[in-house]
Design a protein around this motif. Structure first.
Motif, PDB file in Angstrom:
ATOM      1  N   LEU A  34       0.812  -1.214   0.000  1.00  0.00           N
ATOM      2  CA  LEU A  34       0.000   0.000   0.000  1.00  0.00           C
ATOM      3  C   LEU A  34       0.846   1.266   0.000  1.00  0.00           C
ATOM      4  N   GLN A  35       1.998   1.227   0.639  1.00  0.00           N
ATOM      5  CA  GLN A  35       2.857   2.407   0.744  1.00  0.00           C
ATOM      6  C   GLN A  35       4.272   2.031   0.324  1.00  0.00           C
ATOM      7  N   PRO A  36       4.828   2.663  -0.720  1.00  0.00           N
ATOM      8  CA  PRO A  36       6.198   2.351  -1.132  1.00  0.00           C
ATOM      9  C   PRO A  36       7.193   2.674  -0.025  1.00  0.00           C
ATOM     10  N   ILE A  37       8.350   2.073  -0.085  1.00  0.00           N
ATOM     11  CA  ILE A  37       9.406   2.434   0.851  1.00  0.00           C
ATOM     12  C   ILE A  37      10.054   3.723   0.353  1.00  0.00           C
ATOM     13  N   GLY A  38      10.803   4.389   1.232  1.00  0.00           N
ATOM     14  CA  GLY A  38      11.435   5.650   0.858  1.00  0.00           C
ATOM     15  C   GLY A  38      12.946   5.517   0.792  1.00  0.00           C
ATOM     16  N   VAL A  39      13.544   6.009  -0.285  1.00  0.00           N
ATOM     17  CA  VAL A  39      14.996   5.990  -0.425  1.00  0.00           C
ATOM     18  C   VAL A  39      15.472   7.363  -0.876  1.00  0.00           C
ATOM     19  N   ALA A  40      16.701   7.686  -0.501  1.00  0.00           N
ATOM     20  CA  ALA A  40      17.335   8.920  -0.941  1.00  0.00           C
ATOM     21  C   ALA A  40      17.844   8.729  -2.373  1.00  0.00           C
ATOM     22  N   ARG A  67       9.840   5.274  -3.316  1.00  0.00           N
ATOM     23  CA  ARG A  67       9.583   6.696  -3.496  1.00  0.00           C
ATOM     24  C   ARG A  67      10.889   7.422  -3.214  1.00  0.00           C
ATOM     25  N   ILE A  68      11.375   8.188  -4.164  1.00  0.00           N
ATOM     26  CA  ILE A  68      12.632   8.912  -3.983  1.00  0.00           C
ATOM     27  C   ILE A  68      12.361  10.153  -3.142  1.00  0.00           C
ATOM     28  N   ILE A  69      13.057  10.269  -2.023  1.00  0.00           N
ATOM     29  CA  ILE A  69      12.886  11.400  -1.106  1.00  0.00           C
ATOM     30  C   ILE A  69      14.043  12.371  -1.329  1.00  0.00           C
ATOM     31  N   ASP A  70      13.739  13.519  -1.865  1.00  0.00           N
ATOM     32  CA  ASP A  70      14.753  14.529  -2.169  1.00  0.00           C
ATOM     33  C   ASP A  70      15.070  15.308  -0.896  1.00  0.00           C
ATOM     34  N   MET A  71      16.070  14.828  -0.146  1.00  0.00           N
ATOM     35  CA  MET A  71      16.373  15.433   1.144  1.00  0.00           C
ATOM     36  C   MET A  71      16.785  16.907   1.053  1.00  0.00           C
ATOM     37  N   PRO A  72      17.668  17.294   0.120  1.00  0.00           N
ATOM     38  CA  PRO A  72      17.993  18.730   0.028  1.00  0.00           C
ATOM     39  C   PRO A  72      16.752  19.576  -0.223  1.00  0.00           C
ATOM     40  N   HIS A  73      15.821  19.068  -1.026  1.00  0.00           N
ATOM     41  CA  HIS A  73      14.587  19.781  -1.337  1.00  0.00           C
ATOM     42  C   HIS A  73      13.779  20.029  -0.061  1.00  0.00           C
ATOM     43  N   ILE A  74      13.709  19.007   0.805  1.00  0.00           N
ATOM     44  CA  ILE A  74      12.970  19.130   2.060  1.00  0.00           C
ATOM     45  C   ILE A  74      13.717  20.034   3.030  1.00  0.00           C
ATOM     46  N   VAL A  75      15.038  19.881   3.111  1.00  0.00           N
ATOM     47  CA  VAL A  75      15.817  20.633   4.090  1.00  0.00           C
ATOM     48  C   VAL A  75      15.719  22.138   3.858  1.00  0.00           C
ATOM     49  N   VAL A  76      15.766  22.573   2.618  1.00  0.00           N
ATOM     50  CA  VAL A  76      15.718  24.014   2.355  1.00  0.00           C
ATOM     51  C   VAL A  76      14.285  24.538   2.380  1.00  0.00           C
ATOM     52  N   GLY A  77      13.316  23.659   2.655  1.00  0.00           N
ATOM     53  CA  GLY A  77      11.944  24.110   2.808  1.00  0.00           C
ATOM     54  C   GLY A  77      11.235  24.425   1.515  1.00  0.00           C
ATOM     55  N   GLU A  78      11.646  23.814   0.411  1.00  0.00           N
ATOM     56  CA  GLU A  78      10.995  24.090  -0.873  1.00  0.00           C
ATOM     57  C   GLU A  78       9.656  23.367  -1.002  1.00  0.00           C
ATOM     58  N   ASN A  79       9.373  22.432  -0.086  1.00  0.00           N
ATOM     59  CA  ASN A  79       8.036  21.867  -0.014  1.00  0.00           C
ATOM     60  C   ASN A  79       7.519  22.103   1.404  1.00  0.00           C
ATOM     61  N   ALA A  80       6.228  22.388   1.530  1.00  0.00           N
ATOM     62  CA  ALA A  80       5.658  22.783   2.811  1.00  0.00           C
ATOM     63  C   ALA A  80       5.628  21.624   3.793  1.00  0.00           C
ATOM     64  N   GLU A  81       5.787  21.964   5.103  1.00  0.00           N
ATOM     65  CA  GLU A  81       5.768  20.932   6.131  1.00  0.00           C
ATOM     66  C   GLU A  81       4.434  20.184   6.152  1.00  0.00           C
ATOM     67  N   ASN A  82       3.328  20.899   5.867  1.00  0.00           N
ATOM     68  CA  ASN A  82       2.033  20.220   5.914  1.00  0.00           C
ATOM     69  C   ASN A  82       1.884  19.197   4.792  1.00  0.00           C
ATOM     70  N   GLU A  83       2.634  19.353   3.701  1.00  0.00           N
ATOM     71  CA  GLU A  83       2.618  18.350   2.635  1.00  0.00           C
ATOM     72  C   GLU A  83       3.318  17.078   3.095  1.00  0.00           C
ATOM     73  N   VAL A  84       4.424  17.251   3.823  1.00  0.00           N
ATOM     74  CA  VAL A  84       5.123  16.085   4.363  1.00  0.00           C
ATOM     75  C   VAL A  84       4.219  15.382   5.368  1.00  0.00           C
ATOM     76  N   ARG A  85       3.556  16.166   6.215  1.00  0.00           N
ATOM     77  CA  ARG A  85       2.670  15.597   7.226  1.00  0.00           C
ATOM     78  C   ARG A  85       1.540  14.802   6.584  1.00  0.00           C
ATOM     79  N   LYS A  86       1.040  15.284   5.478  1.00  0.00           N
ATOM     80  CA  LYS A  86      -0.087  14.642   4.811  1.00  0.00           C
ATOM     81  C   LYS A  86       0.333  13.389   4.050  1.00  0.00           C
ATOM     82  N   ASP A  87       1.502  13.402   3.461  1.00  0.00           N
ATOM     83  CA  ASP A  87       1.902  12.335   2.543  1.00  0.00           C
ATOM     84  C   ASP A  87       2.538  11.126   3.220  1.00  0.00           C
ATOM     85  N   PHE A  88       3.005  11.282   4.457  1.00  0.00           N
ATOM     86  CA  PHE A  88       3.744  10.191   5.098  1.00  0.00           C
ATOM     87  C   PHE A  88       3.144   9.848   6.452  1.00  0.00           C
ATOM     88  N   THR A  89       3.366   8.604   6.888  1.00  0.00           N
ATOM     89  CA  THR A  89       2.938   8.200   8.222  1.00  0.00           C
ATOM     90  C   THR A  89       3.874   8.826   9.256  1.00  0.00           C
TER      91      THR A  89
END
Length: 273
Positions: A34-40, A67-89
Protein backbone atom coordinates in the motif's frame (compact mmCIF):
# COMPACT_ATOMS: atom_id res chain seq x y z
CA UNK A 1 9.08 3.64 -9.43
CA UNK A 2 10.39 0.10 -9.03
CA UNK A 3 13.95 -0.51 -7.92
CA UNK A 4 16.04 -3.69 -7.64
CA UNK A 5 16.25 -4.51 -3.95
CA UNK A 6 19.95 -5.37 -4.26
CA UNK A 7 20.65 -1.71 -5.11
CA UNK A 8 19.11 -0.38 -1.88
CA UNK A 9 21.56 0.47 0.91
CA UNK A 10 20.03 -0.34 4.29
CA UNK A 11 22.88 0.91 6.50
CA UNK A 12 22.73 1.03 10.32
CA UNK A 13 19.22 1.15 11.76
CA UNK A 14 18.01 1.82 15.32
CA UNK A 15 15.35 -0.90 15.31
CA UNK A 16 16.70 -4.44 15.51
CA UNK A 17 13.41 -6.27 16.22
CA UNK A 18 11.48 -6.42 12.96
CA UNK A 19 8.36 -7.90 14.58
CA UNK A 20 6.10 -10.37 12.78
CA UNK A 21 7.37 -10.18 9.20
CA UNK A 22 5.40 -13.28 8.22
CA UNK A 23 2.12 -11.48 8.96
CA UNK A 24 3.32 -8.41 7.08
CA UNK A 25 4.36 -10.50 4.08
CA UNK A 26 0.98 -12.27 4.11
CA UNK A 27 -0.79 -8.90 4.10
CA UNK A 28 1.34 -7.65 1.21
CA UNK A 29 0.67 -10.85 -0.73
CA UNK A 30 -3.10 -10.40 -0.20
CA UNK A 31 -3.58 -6.69 -0.85
CA UNK A 32 -0.26 -5.49 -2.27
CA UNK A 33 2.23 -2.91 -1.04
CA UNK A 34 0.00 0.00 0.00
CA UNK A 35 2.86 2.41 0.74
CA UNK A 36 6.20 2.35 -1.13
CA UNK A 37 9.41 2.43 0.85
CA UNK A 38 11.44 5.65 0.86
CA UNK A 39 15.00 5.99 -0.43
CA UNK A 40 17.34 8.92 -0.94
CA UNK A 41 18.71 9.70 -4.43
CA UNK A 42 21.87 7.74 -3.49
CA UNK A 43 19.67 4.63 -2.87
CA UNK A 44 20.08 4.93 0.91
CA UNK A 45 17.01 3.53 2.70
CA UNK A 46 15.12 6.19 4.64
CA UNK A 47 12.05 4.21 5.73
CA UNK A 48 10.34 0.88 5.08
CA UNK A 49 12.89 -1.68 6.27
CA UNK A 50 10.19 -4.10 7.46
CA UNK A 51 8.43 -3.89 4.10
CA UNK A 52 11.71 -4.40 2.26
CA UNK A 53 12.68 -7.45 4.32
CA UNK A 54 9.22 -9.00 3.95
CA UNK A 55 9.41 -8.45 0.20
CA UNK A 56 12.93 -9.82 -0.14
CA UNK A 57 13.31 -12.49 2.55
CA UNK A 58 9.80 -13.98 2.68
CA UNK A 59 8.12 -13.22 -0.63
CA UNK A 60 11.33 -13.71 -2.59
CA UNK A 61 10.87 -10.55 -4.66
CA UNK A 62 13.83 -8.87 -6.34
CA UNK A 63 12.16 -5.47 -7.00
CA UNK A 64 10.09 -3.19 -4.79
CA UNK A 65 8.14 0.04 -5.24
CA UNK A 66 10.12 3.00 -3.94
CA UNK A 67 9.58 6.70 -3.50
CA UNK A 68 12.63 8.91 -3.98
CA UNK A 69 12.89 11.40 -1.11
CA UNK A 70 14.75 14.53 -2.17
CA UNK A 71 16.37 15.43 1.14
CA UNK A 72 17.99 18.73 0.03
CA UNK A 73 14.59 19.78 -1.34
CA UNK A 74 12.97 19.13 2.06
CA UNK A 75 15.82 20.63 4.09
CA UNK A 76 15.72 24.01 2.36
CA UNK A 77 11.94 24.11 2.81
CA UNK A 78 11.00 24.09 -0.87
CA UNK A 79 8.04 21.87 -0.01
CA UNK A 80 5.66 22.78 2.81
CA UNK A 81 5.77 20.93 6.13
CA UNK A 82 2.03 20.22 5.91
CA UNK A 83 2.62 18.35 2.63
CA UNK A 84 5.12 16.08 4.36
CA UNK A 85 2.67 15.60 7.23
CA UNK A 86 -0.09 14.64 4.81
CA UNK A 87 1.90 12.33 2.54
CA UNK A 88 3.74 10.19 5.10
CA UNK A 89 2.94 8.20 8.22
CA UNK A 90 4.29 9.32 11.59
CA UNK A 91 7.07 6.71 11.65
CA UNK A 92 8.06 7.65 8.10
CA UNK A 93 8.29 11.30 9.12
CA UNK A 94 10.53 10.26 12.02
CA UNK A 95 12.83 8.59 9.47
CA UNK A 96 12.73 11.70 7.27
CA UNK A 97 13.61 13.89 10.27
CA UNK A 98 16.59 11.67 11.07
CA UNK A 99 17.67 11.84 7.43
CA UNK A 100 17.44 15.64 7.67
CA UNK A 101 19.71 15.56 10.73
CA UNK A 102 22.16 13.41 8.75
CA UNK A 103 21.90 15.77 5.78
CA UNK A 104 22.67 18.76 7.99
CA UNK A 105 25.59 16.95 9.60
CA UNK A 106 27.04 16.18 6.19
CA UNK A 107 26.87 19.80 5.11
CA UNK A 108 28.52 21.59 8.01
CA UNK A 109 30.68 24.31 6.52
CA UNK A 110 28.73 24.27 3.24
CA UNK A 111 25.44 25.88 2.20
CA UNK A 112 24.11 27.80 5.19
CA UNK A 113 20.54 27.70 3.87
CA UNK A 114 20.52 23.92 4.37
CA UNK A 115 21.02 23.94 8.13
CA UNK A 116 19.96 25.82 11.23
CA UNK A 117 22.51 28.15 12.81
CA UNK A 118 23.01 26.72 16.30
CA UNK A 119 25.88 27.54 18.63
CA UNK A 120 27.71 25.52 21.27
CA UNK A 121 25.54 23.28 23.43
CA UNK A 122 22.42 24.29 21.50
CA UNK A 123 23.47 22.47 18.33
CA UNK A 124 21.63 19.22 19.00
CA UNK A 125 18.46 20.85 20.33
CA UNK A 126 18.13 23.30 17.46
CA UNK A 127 18.88 20.64 14.87
CA UNK A 128 16.11 18.46 16.31
CA UNK A 129 13.67 21.39 16.22
CA UNK A 130 14.66 22.21 12.64
CA UNK A 131 14.29 18.57 11.54
CA UNK A 132 10.95 18.27 13.35
CA UNK A 133 9.53 21.26 11.49
CA UNK A 134 10.77 20.12 8.08
CA UNK A 135 9.37 16.63 8.69
CA UNK A 136 5.91 18.02 9.42
CA UNK A 137 5.77 17.63 13.21
CA UNK A 138 4.02 20.21 15.35
CA UNK A 139 7.15 20.69 17.43
CA UNK A 140 10.36 19.19 18.72
CA UNK A 141 8.64 17.35 21.59
CA UNK A 142 6.17 15.66 19.24
CA UNK A 143 9.03 14.52 17.03
CA UNK A 144 11.16 13.24 19.93
CA UNK A 145 8.18 11.34 21.37
CA UNK A 146 7.44 9.75 17.99
CA UNK A 147 11.14 8.91 17.56
CA UNK A 148 11.17 7.24 20.97
CA UNK A 149 8.16 5.15 19.92
CA UNK A 150 9.81 4.07 16.66
CA UNK A 151 13.03 3.11 18.42
CA UNK A 152 11.59 1.46 21.54
CA UNK A 153 7.98 0.37 21.11
CA UNK A 154 6.73 -2.93 19.78
CA UNK A 155 5.93 -2.90 16.03
CA UNK A 156 2.22 -3.18 16.87
CA UNK A 157 2.40 0.12 18.77
CA UNK A 158 4.25 1.82 15.91
CA UNK A 159 1.62 0.54 13.49
CA UNK A 160 -1.21 1.78 15.75
CA UNK A 161 0.43 5.21 15.87
CA UNK A 162 0.77 5.28 12.08
CA UNK A 163 -2.89 4.30 11.65
CA UNK A 164 -3.87 6.96 14.23
CA UNK A 165 -5.39 4.33 16.48
CA UNK A 166 -3.06 5.81 19.10
CA UNK A 167 -1.87 9.38 19.42
CA UNK A 168 1.88 10.01 19.56
CA UNK A 169 1.67 10.84 23.27
CA UNK A 170 -0.29 7.66 24.07
CA UNK A 171 2.13 5.53 22.05
CA UNK A 172 5.01 7.18 23.93
CA UNK A 173 3.42 6.25 27.25
CA UNK A 174 2.98 2.66 26.05
CA UNK A 175 6.74 2.20 25.71
CA UNK A 176 7.15 2.03 29.48
CA UNK A 177 5.08 -1.18 29.56
CA UNK A 178 6.46 -4.69 29.02
CA UNK A 179 6.39 -5.80 25.36
CA UNK A 180 3.67 -8.39 25.91
CA UNK A 181 1.37 -5.81 27.52
CA UNK A 182 1.91 -3.42 24.62
CA UNK A 183 0.80 -6.10 22.17
CA UNK A 184 -2.12 -7.30 24.28
CA UNK A 185 -3.65 -3.85 24.75
CA UNK A 186 -3.35 -2.85 21.09
CA UNK A 187 -4.87 -6.15 19.92
CA UNK A 188 -7.92 -5.64 22.14
CA UNK A 189 -9.59 -3.51 19.41
CA UNK A 190 -10.87 -1.12 22.08
CA UNK A 191 -11.79 2.44 21.02
CA UNK A 192 -8.89 4.87 20.91
CA UNK A 193 -10.00 6.74 24.03
CA UNK A 194 -10.17 3.48 26.03
CA UNK A 195 -6.74 2.38 24.79
CA UNK A 196 -5.21 5.69 25.80
CA UNK A 197 -6.82 5.55 29.25
CA UNK A 198 -5.50 2.03 29.78
CA UNK A 199 -1.99 3.00 28.76
CA UNK A 200 -2.18 6.04 31.05
CA UNK A 201 -3.28 3.93 34.02
CA UNK A 202 -0.61 1.27 33.50
CA UNK A 203 2.03 3.92 32.87
CA UNK A 204 1.25 5.49 36.25
CA UNK A 205 1.74 2.13 37.93
CA UNK A 206 5.06 1.57 36.15
CA UNK A 207 6.17 5.14 36.94
CA UNK A 208 5.78 4.47 40.66
CA UNK A 209 8.50 1.84 40.32
CA UNK A 210 10.88 4.05 38.32
CA UNK A 211 14.35 4.93 39.54
CA UNK A 212 14.21 8.27 41.43
CA UNK A 213 16.72 9.85 39.04
CA UNK A 214 14.52 8.93 36.07
CA UNK A 215 11.56 10.48 37.86
CA UNK A 216 13.57 13.67 38.35
CA UNK A 217 14.34 13.81 34.63
CA UNK A 218 10.71 13.17 33.71
CA UNK A 219 9.51 16.00 35.96
CA UNK A 220 12.20 18.39 34.73
CA UNK A 221 11.41 17.69 31.07
CA UNK A 222 7.68 18.18 31.66
CA UNK A 223 8.11 21.51 33.43
CA UNK A 224 10.54 22.78 30.80
CA UNK A 225 8.16 21.75 28.01
CA UNK A 226 5.33 23.69 29.66
CA UNK A 227 7.50 26.77 30.17
CA UNK A 228 8.88 26.68 26.63
CA UNK A 229 5.45 26.72 24.99
CA UNK A 230 4.89 30.28 26.20
CA UNK A 231 1.16 29.46 26.43
CA UNK A 232 -1.09 31.07 29.04
CA UNK A 233 -3.92 29.27 30.80
CA UNK A 234 -6.46 31.37 28.90
CA UNK A 235 -4.85 30.44 25.57
CA UNK A 236 -4.91 26.77 26.54
CA UNK A 237 -8.59 26.84 27.45
CA UNK A 238 -9.40 28.66 24.22
CA UNK A 239 -7.92 26.00 21.92
CA UNK A 240 -7.94 22.73 23.90
CA UNK A 241 -10.82 20.27 23.67
CA UNK A 242 -13.08 20.21 26.78
CA UNK A 243 -11.97 16.64 27.56
CA UNK A 244 -8.32 17.76 27.45
CA UNK A 245 -9.01 20.68 29.78
CA UNK A 246 -10.83 18.38 32.21
CA UNK A 247 -7.99 15.86 32.10
CA UNK A 248 -5.39 18.52 32.82
CA UNK A 249 -7.46 19.90 35.69
CA UNK A 250 -7.32 16.49 37.38
CA UNK A 251 -3.54 16.66 37.50
CA UNK A 252 -3.10 20.41 37.95
CA UNK A 253 -3.52 20.58 41.74
CA UNK A 254 -0.91 17.94 42.70
CA UNK A 255 1.43 19.40 40.10
CA UNK A 256 0.89 22.88 41.56
CA UNK A 257 1.66 21.63 45.08
CA UNK A 258 4.89 20.06 43.86
CA UNK A 259 6.00 23.17 41.95
CA UNK A 260 5.05 25.42 44.87
CA UNK A 261 7.35 23.38 47.10
CA UNK A 262 10.20 23.64 44.58
CA UNK A 263 9.76 27.41 44.21
CA UNK A 264 9.50 27.99 47.97
CA UNK A 265 12.66 25.98 48.67
CA UNK A 266 14.53 27.88 45.97
CA UNK A 267 13.30 31.20 47.35
CA UNK A 268 14.34 30.27 50.91
CA UNK A 269 17.78 29.17 49.74
CA UNK A 270 18.26 32.39 47.79
CA UNK A 271 17.19 34.49 50.77
CA UNK A 272 19.48 32.53 53.09
CA UNK A 273 22.38 32.99 50.68
Amino acid sequence: MKMPIRQIIIGDRHRKDMGDLDALASSIADIGLLQPIGVAPDNRLIFGERRLRAFRDILGQTEIDVRIIDMPHIVVGENAENEVRKDFTTSERVAIAQAIVDEIGGRQGHRSDMKPRPNGDEVEGRTDAFAAKRAGFQGKRSYLDAKHVVENAEPEIVDAMDRKVLSISAARKATILPPERQREIVKSDAPRVDLERQFEAERRQEALREDPLLKCQTVTDAVMDIANTGMTADEFRAVAAPATVARLQRYALPAFRFLKGIVEVGHDQKRAG
